[in-house]
Design an enzyme around this catalytic site. Structure first.
Site, PDB file in Angstrom:
ATOM      1  N   SER A   1      60.626  41.162  36.869  1.00 28.96           N
ATOM      2  CA  SER A   1      60.559  42.287  37.806  1.00 28.96           C
ATOM      3  C   SER A   1      60.725  43.607  37.067  1.00 28.96           C
ATOM      4  O   SER A   1      61.771  43.861  36.454  1.00 28.96           O
ATOM      5  CB  SER A   1      61.652  42.152  38.871  1.00 28.96           C
ATOM      6  OG  SER A   1      61.726  43.366  39.589  1.00 28.96           O
TER       7      SER A   1
ATOM      8  N   HIS B   1      56.156  41.123  38.194  1.00 28.93           N
ATOM      9  CA  HIS B   1      56.592  41.317  39.580  1.00 28.93           C
ATOM     10  C   HIS B   1      56.805  42.808  39.844  1.00 28.93           C
ATOM     11  O   HIS B   1      57.593  43.466  39.156  1.00 28.93           O
ATOM     12  CB  HIS B   1      57.892  40.536  39.793  1.00 28.93           C
ATOM     13  CG  HIS B   1      58.389  40.507  41.197  1.00 28.93           C
ATOM     14  ND1 HIS B   1      57.890  39.641  42.154  1.00 28.93           N
ATOM     15  CD2 HIS B   1      59.354  41.227  41.827  1.00 28.93           C
ATOM     16  CE1 HIS B   1      58.541  39.823  43.295  1.00 28.93           C
ATOM     17  NE2 HIS B   1      59.428  40.791  43.132  1.00 28.93           N
TER      18      HIS B   1
ATOM     19  N   ASP C   1      57.956  45.499  42.582  1.00 28.01           N
ATOM     20  CA  ASP C   1      58.680  45.671  43.843  1.00 28.01           C
ATOM     21  C   ASP C   1      58.311  47.002  44.485  1.00 28.01           C
ATOM     22  O   ASP C   1      58.642  48.071  43.968  1.00 28.01           O
ATOM     23  CB  ASP C   1      60.187  45.623  43.585  1.00 28.01           C
ATOM     24  CG  ASP C   1      60.673  44.217  43.298  1.00 28.01           C
ATOM     25  OD1 ASP C   1      60.385  43.315  44.107  1.00 28.01           O
ATOM     26  OD2 ASP C   1      61.336  44.015  42.255  1.00 28.01           O
TER      27      ASP C   1
ATOM     28  N   MET D   1      58.898  49.426  47.543  1.00 19.89           N
ATOM     29  CA  MET D   1      59.895  49.687  48.601  1.00 19.89           C
ATOM     30  C   MET D   1      59.610  51.050  49.226  1.00 19.89           C
ATOM     31  O   MET D   1      59.313  52.005  48.512  1.00 19.89           O
ATOM     32  CB  MET D   1      61.305  49.689  48.013  1.00 19.89           C
ATOM     33  CG  MET D   1      61.652  48.438  47.222  1.00 19.89           C
ATOM     34  SD  MET D   1      63.380  48.437  46.750  1.00 19.89           S
ATOM     35  CE  MET D   1      63.435  47.042  45.634  1.00 19.89           C
TER      36      MET D   1
ATOM     37  N   HIS E   1      55.330  42.597  45.446  1.00 16.77           N
ATOM     38  CA  HIS E   1      56.260  42.221  46.515  1.00 16.77           C
ATOM     39  C   HIS E   1      56.475  43.456  47.394  1.00 16.77           C
ATOM     40  O   HIS E   1      57.160  44.389  46.990  1.00 16.77           O
ATOM     41  CB  HIS E   1      57.571  41.744  45.866  1.00 16.77           C
ATOM     42  CG  HIS E   1      58.661  41.415  46.827  1.00 16.77           C
ATOM     43  ND1 HIS E   1      59.988  41.277  46.437  1.00 16.77           N
ATOM     44  CD2 HIS E   1      58.650  41.187  48.168  1.00 16.77           C
ATOM     45  CE1 HIS E   1      60.723  40.981  47.487  1.00 16.77           C
ATOM     46  NE2 HIS E   1      59.952  40.927  48.548  1.00 16.77           N
TER      47      HIS E   1
ATOM     48  N   MET F   1      58.085  45.373  50.110  1.00 19.23           N
ATOM     49  CA  MET F   1      59.238  45.503  51.009  1.00 19.23           C
ATOM     50  C   MET F   1      59.031  46.778  51.812  1.00 19.23           C
ATOM     51  O   MET F   1      59.704  47.792  51.611  1.00 19.23           O
ATOM     52  CB  MET F   1      60.537  45.534  50.185  1.00 19.23           C
ATOM     53  CG  MET F   1      60.869  44.160  49.599  1.00 19.23           C
ATOM     54  SD  MET F   1      62.027  44.254  48.220  1.00 19.23           S
ATOM     55  CE  MET F   1      60.854  44.582  46.908  1.00 19.23           C
TER      56      MET F   1
ATOM     57  N   MET G   1      63.891  34.786  49.539  1.00 23.36           N
ATOM     58  CA  MET G   1      64.764  35.774  48.890  1.00 23.36           C
ATOM     59  C   MET G   1      66.156  35.178  48.694  1.00 23.36           C
ATOM     60  O   MET G   1      66.726  34.582  49.616  1.00 23.36           O
ATOM     61  CB  MET G   1      64.889  37.041  49.754  1.00 23.36           C
ATOM     62  CG  MET G   1      63.637  37.901  49.835  1.00 23.36           C
ATOM     63  SD  MET G   1      63.058  38.541  48.248  1.00 23.36           S
ATOM     64  CE  MET G   1      64.455  39.513  47.690  1.00 23.36           C
TER      65      MET G   1
ATOM     66  N   ASP H   1      63.588  34.989  44.367  1.00 24.97           N
ATOM     67  CA  ASP H   1      63.706  36.364  43.875  1.00 24.97           C
ATOM     68  C   ASP H   1      65.081  36.904  44.245  1.00 24.97           C
ATOM     69  O   ASP H   1      65.429  36.960  45.431  1.00 24.97           O
ATOM     70  CB  ASP H   1      62.593  37.208  44.520  1.00 24.97           C
ATOM     71  CG  ASP H   1      62.615  38.666  44.098  1.00 24.97           C
ATOM     72  OD1 ASP H   1      63.346  39.013  43.146  1.00 24.97           O
ATOM     73  OD2 ASP H   1      61.880  39.461  44.718  1.00 24.97           O
TER      74      ASP H   1
HETATM   75  C1  DX5 Z   1      65.110  42.928  45.115  1.00 27.39           C
HETATM   76  C2  DX5 Z   1      63.789  42.732  44.425  1.00 27.39           C
HETATM   77  C3  DX5 Z   1      63.884  41.896  43.223  1.00 27.39           C
HETATM   78  C4  DX5 Z   1      64.720  42.458  42.116  1.00 27.39           C
HETATM   79  C5  DX5 Z   1      65.330  41.296  41.389  1.00 27.39           C
HETATM   80  O1  DX5 Z   1      64.883  43.470  46.368  1.00 27.39           O
HETATM   81  O2  DX5 Z   1      62.864  42.129  45.305  1.00 27.39           O
HETATM   82  O3  DX5 Z   1      62.582  41.575  42.725  1.00 27.39           O
HETATM   83  O4  DX5 Z   1      64.016  43.241  41.195  1.00 27.39           O
HETATM   84  O5  DX5 Z   1      66.210  41.790  40.432  1.00 27.39           O
HETATM   85  P1  DX5 Z   1      67.325  40.844  39.779  1.00 27.39           P
HETATM   86  O6  DX5 Z   1      66.599  39.753  39.084  1.00 27.39           O
HETATM   87  O7  DX5 Z   1      68.028  41.780  38.850  1.00 27.39           O
HETATM   88  O8  DX5 Z   1      68.184  40.340  40.897  1.00 27.39           O
HETATM   89 ZN    ZN Z   2      61.000  41.370  44.424  1.00 24.20          ZN
END
Ligand code: DX5
Ligand code: ZN
Length: 225
Positions: free
Chosen positions: A8, A31, A33, A35, A64, A66, A135, A173
Site C-alpha cells: 500500500s 495498492h 488507497d 479516500m 481501493h 474508500m 478489511m 487489508d
Molecule cells: C486502510 C487502508 C490500508 C492501509 C494499510 O484504510 O485501506 O490499505 O494502507 O496499511 P497498514 O498495512 O499499515 O495497516
Molecule cells: Zn486499502
C-alpha cells in the site's frame, strides 16, 4: 493460486511516488488507497495520481476506493489505468451493476467489507466479483493494529467461495505484517495488502518477498493439515 502481495503506497513517501512504486518492483500489485474525507475521515488522491502512477510503473494498480458514490466514480479509475477496482459495499447503491460495469471496462471488479459488515448477505453476489476484500482494520488510516476478530469472517468467506466453486480472490487489508500474514493465509486469504510492513522496512522489495513466502508456507501447511 500463489499468494499475492499488494504493497500500500499509503505508507510510502507521496513526494516520491514513482520511486516508491519501483522500490517494490517484484510485488504482484500496487495498492492505491483512495479516500474522500466523507466515507472515511481522511483524504488521499484521485484519478490524476492514478494515471500518473500507471505511467510510472509496470506493476498493475489495485485501487481501493474508500469513497461515497462509487457507482459514479469507480469506472473512472478503470479509465485511469487501474487493473483492479475495489468499491465498498456500504457505499454502493447498485453493487451488481457497478461490478459489471468495472468488468465491462476491462478491470477486475472487487468489493470491500468494513469490519462490521457481514459477508453472508452477499453470498449470491459473489459470482459477479473477481475479488472480495475483508478489511482487517477500520478503513481510513495506515499503521493500525490487525483485528484478530476478523479471522472467523475470513474463514467463512473462504468457505462460501469454495462452496460455489469460485475462482475469485480473497484479499485482506489492514495490519498485515510478518506477525499476522500467516493467520490470514491459514484462514483462506490469498491477496495480502501491506503498507507499513513493506514501506517501513529497510528493504521494501525483500519485505514483499518475505511476506509472500510466509503466506505460501502457511497456506501449504493448512491444505496439508
Ligand atoms: C486502510 C487502508 C490500508 C492501509 C494499510 O484504510 O485501506 O490499505 O494502507 O496499511 P497498514 O498495512 O499499515 O495497516
Ligand atoms: Zn486499502
Amino acid at each position: 493460486m500463489p499468494a499475492q502481495i499488494s504493497p500500500s503506497i499509503l505508507a510510502a513517501d507521496f513526494a516520491r511516488l514513482a520511486d516508491e512504486a519501483r522500490a517494490v518492483d517484484g510485488a504482484d500489485w500496487l495498492h492505491v488507497d483512495v479516500m474522500d474525507n466523507h466515507f472515511v475521515p481522511n483524504l488521499t488522491l484521485g484519478t490524476p495520481v492514478v494515471e500518473a502512477l500507471s505511467r510510472a510503473t509496470g506493476t498493475p494498480l489495485d485501487c481501493h476506493l474508500m469513497i461515497e458514490d462509487p457507482d459514479r466514480w469507480a469506472p473512472q479509475y478503470v479509465e485511469a489505468g487501474a487493473g483492479s477496482v475495489t468499491f465498498h459495499v456500504e457505499a454502493a447503491a447498485a453493487p451488481v451493476r457497478l461490478a459489471r460495469e468495472i468488468r465491462a471496462k476491462g478491470a477486475r471488479a472487487s468489493m470491500a467489507l468494513k469490519p462490521g459488515t457481514p459477508v453472508e448477505p452477499y453470498e449470491d453476489l459473489l459470482p459477479e466479483l473477481d475479488m472480495l476484500l475483508v478489511m482487517t482494520v477500520e478503513p481510513g488510516f495506515g499503521g493500525q493494529a490487525f483485528l484478530d476478530i476478523m479471522l472467523p469472517k475470513i474463514r467463512r468467506t473462504r468457505q462460501l467461495i469454495d462452496k460455489h466453486g469460485l475462482e475469485m480472490w480473497l484479499q485482506v487489508d489492514g495490519g498485515v505484517s510478518a506477525d499476522t500474514v500467516e493467520r490470514c493465509a491459514e484462514a483462506g486469504a490469498n491477496v495480502f495488502v501491506a503498507g507499513s510492513a513493506v514501506y517501513g522496512a529497510d528493504d521494501p522489495a525483500a519485505a514483499v518477498r518475505a511476506l509472500r513466502t510466509q503466506a505460501e508456507e502457511a497456506a501449504r501447511r493448512t491444505s496439508a493439515g
